[in-house]
Scaffold this active site. Structure first.
Site, PDB file in Angstrom:
ATOM      1  N   GLY A  52      33.818  32.805  35.759  1.00 33.53           N
ATOM      2  CA  GLY A  52      33.200  34.475  35.931  1.00 33.53           C
ATOM      3  C   GLY A  52      32.544  34.339  37.929  1.00 33.53           C
ATOM      4  O   GLY A  52      32.394  33.657  38.441  1.00 33.53           O
ATOM      5  N   GLN A  57      28.138  37.899  44.935  1.00 31.18           N
ATOM      6  CA  GLN A  57      28.285  36.286  44.894  1.00 31.18           C
ATOM      7  C   GLN A  57      29.904  36.396  46.645  1.00 31.18           C
ATOM      8  O   GLN A  57      29.953  35.153  47.104  1.00 31.18           O
ATOM      9  CB  GLN A  57      28.878  35.709  43.981  1.00 31.18           C
ATOM     10  CG  GLN A  57      28.153  35.419  42.803  1.00 31.18           C
ATOM     11  CD  GLN A  57      28.782  34.397  42.278  1.00 31.18           C
ATOM     12  OE1 GLN A  57      28.895  34.703  41.232  1.00 31.18           O
ATOM     13  NE2 GLN A  57      28.519  32.449  41.790  1.00 31.18           N
ATOM     14  N   CYS A  99      27.746  27.160  39.156  1.00 31.07           N
ATOM     15  CA  CYS A  99      28.130  28.525  40.008  1.00 31.07           C
ATOM     16  C   CYS A  99      28.367  28.140  40.985  1.00 31.07           C
ATOM     17  O   CYS A  99      28.469  27.214  41.861  1.00 31.07           O
ATOM     18  CB  CYS A  99      26.236  28.643  39.670  1.00 31.07           C
ATOM     19  SG  CYS A  99      26.446  30.421  40.649  1.00 31.07           S
ATOM     20  N   LEU A 100      29.349  29.187  41.036  1.00 31.26           N
ATOM     21  CA  LEU A 100      30.015  29.002  42.681  1.00 31.26           C
ATOM     22  C   LEU A 100      29.882  28.602  44.034  1.00 31.26           C
ATOM     23  O   LEU A 100      29.390  28.685  45.125  1.00 31.26           O
ATOM     24  CB  LEU A 100      31.454  29.932  42.422  1.00 31.26           C
ATOM     25  CG  LEU A 100      32.853  30.163  41.105  1.00 31.26           C
ATOM     26  CD1 LEU A 100      33.713  30.693  41.424  1.00 31.26           C
ATOM     27  CD2 LEU A 100      32.865  28.457  41.659  1.00 31.26           C
ATOM     28  N   HIS A 141      25.210  35.214  32.348  1.00 34.06           N
ATOM     29  CA  HIS A 141      24.771  34.250  33.335  1.00 34.06           C
ATOM     30  C   HIS A 141      25.270  35.216  34.832  1.00 34.06           C
ATOM     31  O   HIS A 141      24.701  35.228  35.653  1.00 34.06           O
ATOM     32  CB  HIS A 141      25.190  33.257  34.027  1.00 34.06           C
ATOM     33  CG  HIS A 141      25.890  32.314  35.356  1.00 34.06           C
ATOM     34  ND1 HIS A 141      25.371  31.377  34.840  1.00 34.06           N
ATOM     35  CD2 HIS A 141      26.372  32.210  36.331  1.00 34.06           C
ATOM     36  CE1 HIS A 141      26.144  30.565  36.865  1.00 34.06           C
ATOM     37  NE2 HIS A 141      26.496  32.137  37.230  1.00 34.06           N
ATOM     38  N   GLU A 142      26.716  35.929  34.772  1.00 34.48           N
ATOM     39  CA  GLU A 142      27.119  37.302  35.983  1.00 34.48           C
ATOM     40  C   GLU A 142      26.453  38.305  35.802  1.00 34.48           C
ATOM     41  O   GLU A 142      25.514  38.475  36.980  1.00 34.48           O
ATOM     42  CB  GLU A 142      28.354  37.289  35.461  1.00 34.48           C
ATOM     43  CG  GLU A 142      29.234  36.101  35.473  1.00 34.48           C
ATOM     44  CD  GLU A 142      29.329  35.215  36.213  1.00 34.48           C
ATOM     45  OE1 GLU A 142      29.123  36.167  37.107  1.00 34.48           O
ATOM     46  OE2 GLU A 142      29.561  34.128  36.788  1.00 34.48           O
ATOM     47  N   HIS A 145      23.405  37.555  38.535  1.00 36.89           N
ATOM     48  CA  HIS A 145      23.438  37.406  39.566  1.00 36.89           C
ATOM     49  C   HIS A 145      23.031  38.958  39.438  1.00 36.89           C
ATOM     50  O   HIS A 145      22.707  39.042  40.505  1.00 36.89           O
ATOM     51  CB  HIS A 145      25.014  36.810  39.328  1.00 36.89           C
ATOM     52  CG  HIS A 145      24.998  35.996  39.713  1.00 36.89           C
ATOM     53  ND1 HIS A 145      24.532  35.077  40.530  1.00 36.89           N
ATOM     54  CD2 HIS A 145      26.595  34.772  39.229  1.00 36.89           C
ATOM     55  CE1 HIS A 145      25.456  34.017  40.852  1.00 36.89           C
ATOM     56  NE2 HIS A 145      25.752  33.565  39.491  1.00 36.89           N
TER      57      HIS A 145
HETATM   58 ZN    ZN Z   1      26.892  32.120  39.213  1.00 34.47          ZN
END
Ligand code: ZN
Length: 201
Positions: A52, A57, A99-100, A141-142, A145
């Site tokens: 995701g 991000q 997480c990226l 999670h997204e 963000h």
């Molecule tokens: Zn993340």
């Protein structure tokens, strides 16, 4: 001068980049550049084997995220959630997240096991469904963000203590890159984000 960048130049930003802590604004316009932006987000997500990726991000203020539970363009389903709203949380489930924007960092997070999600696809179709398992976790999670929340903010006090040193290392690296001029000032970042908001929100 327009600061609406070519989507091909978008990159994943890392903690503690200020855009990660910002509340994203609902999207009211979909155009060719937004399509290219979403294509680029999938590309960046696959490059890092992510499942995701939220718009903030990649340093954009828009309330949308992409996901593919298989992390592979050849497999799984590519999903785009525009203006997601989560409701009806049920149950509780603990699992490890990454997480990226916090590469190589993992931690256990407790979240509702099932939620309802309402959103729109890129073609404007409404998504309205109850989700559970990994999809429910990714969606939560997204969406976090988009509200400026990162998974360490959801960790237990002891879990968070265990990763504090790593978070400090991310902060030191960010400060160093900023000193080198590789990361714009907060005011420059904000000016660019406002331009995207004026165009899309
Ligand atoms: Zn993340």
């Amino acid at each position: 001068m327009s600061q609406l960048l070519d989507p091909a130049t978008l990159q994943v930003v890392k903690f503690p980049h200020p855009t990660l802590g910002r509340l994203s604004k609902p999207v009211r316009r979909v155009d060719a550049r937004l399509h290219s932006t979403i294509r680029r987000m999938f590309e960046l997500m696959y490059q890092s084997n992510g499942v995701g990726l939220a718009a903030n991000q990649v340093d954009l203020p828009l309330r949308l995220f992409v996901a593919n539970l298989k992390a592979d363009p050849e497999e799984g389903e590519e999903m785009v959630f525009i203006n997601p709203v989560i409701s009806r949380p049920k149950g509780s489930d603990e699992a490890e997240e990454g997480c990226l924007s916090l590469p190589e960092l993992y931690g256990n997070v407790v979240r509702p096991k099932r939620v309802h999600v309402q959103a729109y696809t890129l073609s404007g179709d409404e998504i309205s469904q109850d989700v559970e398992g990994m999809l429910a976790r990714v969606i939560q999670h997204e969406t976090d963000h988009l509200d400026g929340i990162l998974f360490p903010d959801r960790m237990s006090v002891t879990g968070r203590l265990a990763i504090e040193v790593t978070l400090d290392e991310f902060s030191a690296e960010f400060a160093g890159r900023r000193d080198l001029g590789e990361i714009p000032s907060d005011q420059q970042i904000e000016a660019r984000l406002s331009e995207w908001e004026q165009h899309y929100c």
